[in-house]
Design a protein around this motif. Structure first.
Motif, PDB file in Angstrom:
ATOM      1  N   UNK A 180      17.925  55.753  90.597  1.00  6.22           N
ATOM      2  CA  UNK A 180      17.390  56.939  91.256  1.00  6.22           C
ATOM      3  C   UNK A 180      17.226  56.687  92.759  1.00  6.22           C
ATOM      4  N   UNK A 181      17.706  57.647  93.559  1.00  7.95           N
ATOM      5  CA  UNK A 181      17.593  57.543  95.007  1.00  7.95           C
ATOM      6  C   UNK A 181      18.692  56.736  95.672  1.00  7.95           C
ATOM      7  N   UNK A 182      19.592  56.134  94.886  1.00 11.39           N
ATOM      8  CA  UNK A 182      20.647  55.293  95.437  1.00 11.39           C
ATOM      9  C   UNK A 182      21.994  56.006  95.421  1.00 11.39           C
TER      10      UNK A 182
ATOM     11  N   UNK B 178      26.091  59.744  93.883  1.00 11.08           N
ATOM     12  CA  UNK B 178      24.756  59.597  94.468  1.00 11.08           C
ATOM     13  C   UNK B 178      23.693  60.174  93.547  1.00 11.08           C
ATOM     14  N   UNK B 179      22.581  59.462  93.474  1.00 10.61           N
ATOM     15  CA  UNK B 179      21.398  59.954  92.772  1.00 10.61           C
ATOM     16  C   UNK B 179      20.305  60.301  93.785  1.00 10.61           C
TER      17      UNK B 179
ATOM     18  N   UNK C 233      23.860  64.485  98.004  1.00  6.18           N
ATOM     19  CA  UNK C 233      24.719  65.395  97.226  1.00  6.18           C
ATOM     20  C   UNK C 233      24.855  66.765  97.895  1.00  6.18           C
ATOM     21  N   UNK C 234      23.832  67.176  98.643  1.00  4.65           N
ATOM     22  CA  UNK C 234      23.896  68.464  99.323  1.00  4.65           C
ATOM     23  C   UNK C 234      24.912  68.450 100.468  1.00  4.65           C
ATOM     24  N   UNK C 235      25.190  67.262 101.035  1.00  4.51           N
ATOM     25  CA  UNK C 235      26.096  67.154 102.178  1.00  4.51           C
ATOM     26  C   UNK C 235      27.524  66.786 101.792  1.00  4.51           C
TER      27      UNK C 235
END
Length: 610
Positions: A188-190, A247-248, A253-255
């Motif tokens: 998570x977060x990586x 990506x987590x 992920x938005x970019x």
């Protein structure tokens, strides 16, 4: 006697004459032309070397005005591999792939091999094509205006970073620290990057597959530049022409869908938008021409013999100048040694100068209509194709250029803009601006991406990374459990550990008695396993070693005892006062009855004989 005296006098004076000889430079003829901000000067000169010998030389000098920038460039084919091209082809390729800029003039760059420069090569967009310098050479860092920043013999590198750029404006949106390439343990977060990946434990989920436009591999790092993201929700599958990002981190992920990406290691404080150019040697140092003994470069012949030369120098205001001297052409231009080359630089107002690749590589070009033309006289190739090289140095004209000043104080960044007709992005988020001075707080724990975009042209005019400057105490890994597992044909050692900062880079186990070493392979986050051949019963000693990304190394000993189980002894029947059972009585009666039969038979036989 008189003749002998004269001879002795001449021998005595000769060293003095050699010592008294000085480097010289005299202009015989000069022409000047200005094209789109570059002043081209062609000079016919007489050059005198340290021995007092003169020679005719053809010199070409290129000086930019303040409207231009400087960069370096290499050619990559359809498969994303670097291919050598002549300087004319490199200029055409730059214009094709960077439509917001235009090459005006340039020269060849670093020494090279097939498909690679000899030393560090960071081209336009701070793309780190080659990470290391050859042991004989060095590299210089140039900012976007071509000003000299520093020279570097050895370049230090940090961790891999993922750089996300807007695919239209090329504004830098975000910089993300990633684990090693093809690390399947993404938490998570990586964010993870996968290239030519094939593993039993392939991760799966939402990710983006990019087409590789550039890729290179050196001893210390890999580099990738990729475009055209395609969303997938499946098991990771990659090849040598694709790279995938999983990506987590929702902000990443938005970019990703609207980005082009660059993956490389953070390079020794080299600023975003700067470049690295490999050079053979510094020959002019603070207006002082260096002796051959201090110049170094490739070898004595390269230093002291006369050859065609290409170089870059900087004047008293640190403005860049490109310069070539032709050679190997009797009666036109003989070529110069490196001290003569430094003298030419010094005589033309330069204070610092560096030697680039010369010989048959020496090429100078300038814009001519919609194309380019060679303006020196290369000793190899022509009239339309010349020696293929791995990179070139160009003066370029951007469609939009603006002077953006930045000042960092503690955790506050202040930008000064030419006007309010600009968009300012911090980590991909547009900032509100109402005046030309913009101030905002930075997060010291992350890499901050700052970019400025011209609203009229939608072209980026400023990209910068302010790398994380939060200093925290390192949380080192701890081993929580080491267990030996004996299987039918193998012996396995499982190492469980806590590594919150993911510092462990490599782990291996040594079987002490047999000096056998095995890599401890990742099973999942927090567990690695080393597998040995089947061991014999007894006590066995092992050493577990692990190396961190910081370069630190740790080890500890582990003992495993293995004994074969023994067969249990048959227990004695317990004594008892109970009556004998039928089976016991029969076991006793049958032997006694047999004995009685034998005794009767013996008695009858004896009686018969009597």
């Amino acid at each position: 006697m008189k003749k002998l005296s004269v001879l002795l006098l001449l021998l005595f004076l000769l060293p003095l004459q050699l010592q008294a000889a000085e480097l010289g430079y005299q202009v015989d003829n000069q022409t000047t032309e200005t094209v789109s901000g570059v002043t081209q000067t062609n000079i016919t000169a007489t050059v005198t070397n340290d021995a007092g010998t003169t020679s005719k030389q053809n010199v070409t000098i290129l000086k930019p005005d303040d409207s231009l920038q400087m960069t370096t460039w290499s050619y990559f084919n359809e498969s994303g591999k670097l291919v050598n091209k002549d300087v004319l082809s490199l200029a055409r390729d730059f214009n094709l792939k960077n439509p917001d800029y235009e090459v005006i003039a340039g020269v060849n760059g670093d020494y090279f091999t097939t498909g690679s420069t000899i030393s560090a090569n960071m081209i336009f967009g701070s793309k780190l094509i080659k990470a290391d310098n050859h042991s004989k050479y060095l590299s210089i860092e140039l900012n976007s205006n071509g000003q000299f920043v520093k020279s570097q013999k050895t370049i230090s590198y940090g961790n891999y970073k993922l750089y996300l750029y807007d695919r239209v404006s090329h504004a830098l949106l975000k910089v993300v620290a990633i684990e090693n390439i093809n690390d399947s343990t993404i938490e998570a977060g990586q964010t993870g990057v996968f290239y030519n990946y094939d593993s039993v434990t392939k991760p799966s989920g939402l990710h983006y597959s990019y087409t590789l436009n550039m890729q290179s591999f050196t001893n210390s790092q890999s580099f990738y530049y990729a475009t055209n993201p395609i969303e997938k929700n499946s098991v990771i599958e990659t090849s040598t022409t694709k790279v995938s990002v999983l990506s987590k981190d929702e902000s990443v992920n938005a970019l990703l869908p609207n980005s082009v990406i660059k993956i490389q290691k953070e390079a020794g404080g080299v600023g975003e938008s700067n470049t690295l150019l490999g050079v053979g040697s510094q020959i002019l140092d603070n207006d002082t021409i260096k002796p051959f003994s201090e110049i170094g470069d490739q070898n004595e012949g390269i230093r002291e013999d006369r050859h065609p030369r290409t170089g870059i120098g900087f004047d008293s205001q640190n403005r860049p100048v490109l310069i070539t001297v032709d050679g190997r052409q009797t009666g036109f231009s003989q070529g110069v040694n490196l001290r003569e080359f430094a003298k030419i630089m010094q005589a033309n107002g330069l204070k610092n100068g560096f030697n680039l690749d010369g010989g048959g590589s020496t090429q100078a070009i300038i814009k001519s209509g919609e194309d380019f033309k060679i303006i020196n006289s290369p000793s190899e190739g022509g009239p339309t194709t010349y020696r293929a090289v791995s990179n070139a140095v160009f003066f370029i004209k951007p469609k939009a250029k603006a002077l953006v000043q930045s000042e960092l104080t503690d955790e506050t960044l202040m930008l000064t803009l030419p006007s309010t007709n600009y968009k300012v992005l911090l980590n991909g988020i547009q900032q509100n601006i109402s005046q030309t001075t913009v101030t905002f707080e930075l997060d010291s724990k992350i890499d901050n991406a700052v970019s400025v975009v011209d609203l009229t042209t939608n072209q980026v005019v400023f990209n910068q990374v302010i790398y994380a400057f939060y200093v925290k105490e390192t949380v080192y890994p701890t081993i929580t459990k080491t267990e030996g597992i004996l299987k039918s044909n193998t012996f396995e050692i499982e190492i469980s550990f806590d590594d919150p900062e993911r510092l462990i880079d490599r782990m291996y186990v040594i079987y002490t008695e047999k000096s056998t070493q095995k890599i401890a392979l990742v099973q999942y986050a927090g567990l690695r396993k080393a597998t040995f051949d089947l061991i014999e019963p007894g006590t066995h000693n092992f050493e577990v070693h692990y190396e961190l990304k910081t370069g630190e190394e740790f080890s500890y000993e582990f003992t495993y005892e293995y004994e074969l189980p023994t067969d249990p002894e048959t227990p004695l029947e317990p004594e008892t006062d109970e009556p004998l059972g039928t089976a016991v009585i029969l076991a006793i009666t049958l032997p006694i009855g047999a004995l009685g039969v034998i005794l009767v038979a013996v008695f009858l036989l004896r009686k018969k004989k009597i």
